[in-house]
Design an enzyme around this catalytic site. Structure first.
Site, mmCIF file in Angstrom:
data_model
loop_
_atom_site.group_PDB
_atom_site.id
_atom_site.type_symbol
_atom_site.label_atom_id
_atom_site.label_comp_id
_atom_site.label_asym_id
_atom_site.label_seq_id
_atom_site.Cartn_x
_atom_site.Cartn_y
_atom_site.Cartn_z
ATOM 1 N N GLU A 106 20.336 -8.081 -26.966
ATOM 2 C CA GLU A 106 21.573 -8.415 -26.422
ATOM 3 C C GLU A 106 22.616 -8.866 -27.324
ATOM 4 O O GLU A 106 22.198 -9.559 -28.100
ATOM 5 C CB GLU A 106 21.407 -9.630 -25.238
ATOM 6 C CG GLU A 106 22.797 -9.643 -24.359
ATOM 7 C CD GLU A 106 22.571 -10.695 -23.371
ATOM 8 O OE1 GLU A 106 23.774 -11.227 -23.006
ATOM 9 O OE2 GLU A 106 21.589 -11.083 -22.716
ATOM 10 N N SER A 165 25.155 -8.099 -21.731
ATOM 11 C CA SER A 165 24.840 -8.632 -20.692
ATOM 12 C C SER A 165 26.065 -8.436 -19.530
ATOM 13 O O SER A 165 27.203 -8.026 -19.928
ATOM 14 C CB SER A 165 24.586 -10.018 -20.613
ATOM 15 O OG SER A 165 25.957 -10.691 -20.975
#
Length: 178
Positions: free
Chosen positions: A132, A158
């Protein structure tokens, strides 16, 4: 998630979408019933959380799939989080081969308003595992550049990401992409 649950949950969202026939109600579920059998009785309890199908939060939805010379097989942007000023962005591309290198450049003021940060080799094979991109996006916003700097990567973001963050560029760098 608590608000969604109290507003009626996923079945209420599906019930609302079904008002426009956007749900295949014939699909069998693990409950050994079709979706159509499970949806009745799941009315929305709070229209501030789950909007009525006739008054959606956004007509276009929150995500968009983009295609172009850098993403011939597509990429994803959370359009709802993009400031209008960078919805169309022309600027200097600053290319990095890792999230750490890009984050360090942002924190060291090497990225300025108008730049586009390109982070390669963070996709499923390159990451490995498609990490991420929280650090570079947080650094961009933290430096006050969230409305003027875009980020493009074969990595992922995210749901909390803000700004012009374009991810899942395909093909990823390790597969011959940019």
């Amino acid at each position: 998630m608590d608000d969604l649950y109290r507003a009626g949950g996923i079945y209420s969202v599906m019930h609302e979408l079904n008002r426009r026939n956007l749900i295949d109600t014939n699909c069998m579920t693990v409950a050994e019933k079709t979706i159509g059998e499970l949806l009745p009785g799941h009315e929305v309890k709070n229209n501030d959380v789950i909007h009525h199908i006739d008054s959606p939060y956004s007509e276009q939805g929150g995500l968009a799939v983009l295609y172009g010379n850098l993403a011939p097989m597509g990429c994803v942007v959370k359009a709802a989080a993009v400031c209008p000023g960078v919805m169309k962005h022309t600027g200097r591309a600053r290319v990095f081969n890792s999230m750490e290198d890009a984050t360090q450049a942002i924190l060291n003021d090497k990225i300025v308003a108008g730049d586009m940060v390109v982070i390669k080799t963070e996709g499923p094979k390159g990451g490995p595992g498609m990490r991420e991109m929280l650090s570079p996006t947080a650094a961009i916003v933290g430096k006050g550049l969230g409305e003027t700097v875009s980020l493009l990567t074969d990595g992922r973001f995210s749901g909390a990401t803000r700004g012009a963050a374009i991810g899942h560029v395909s093909p990823e760098a390790m597969e011959g992409g940019v």
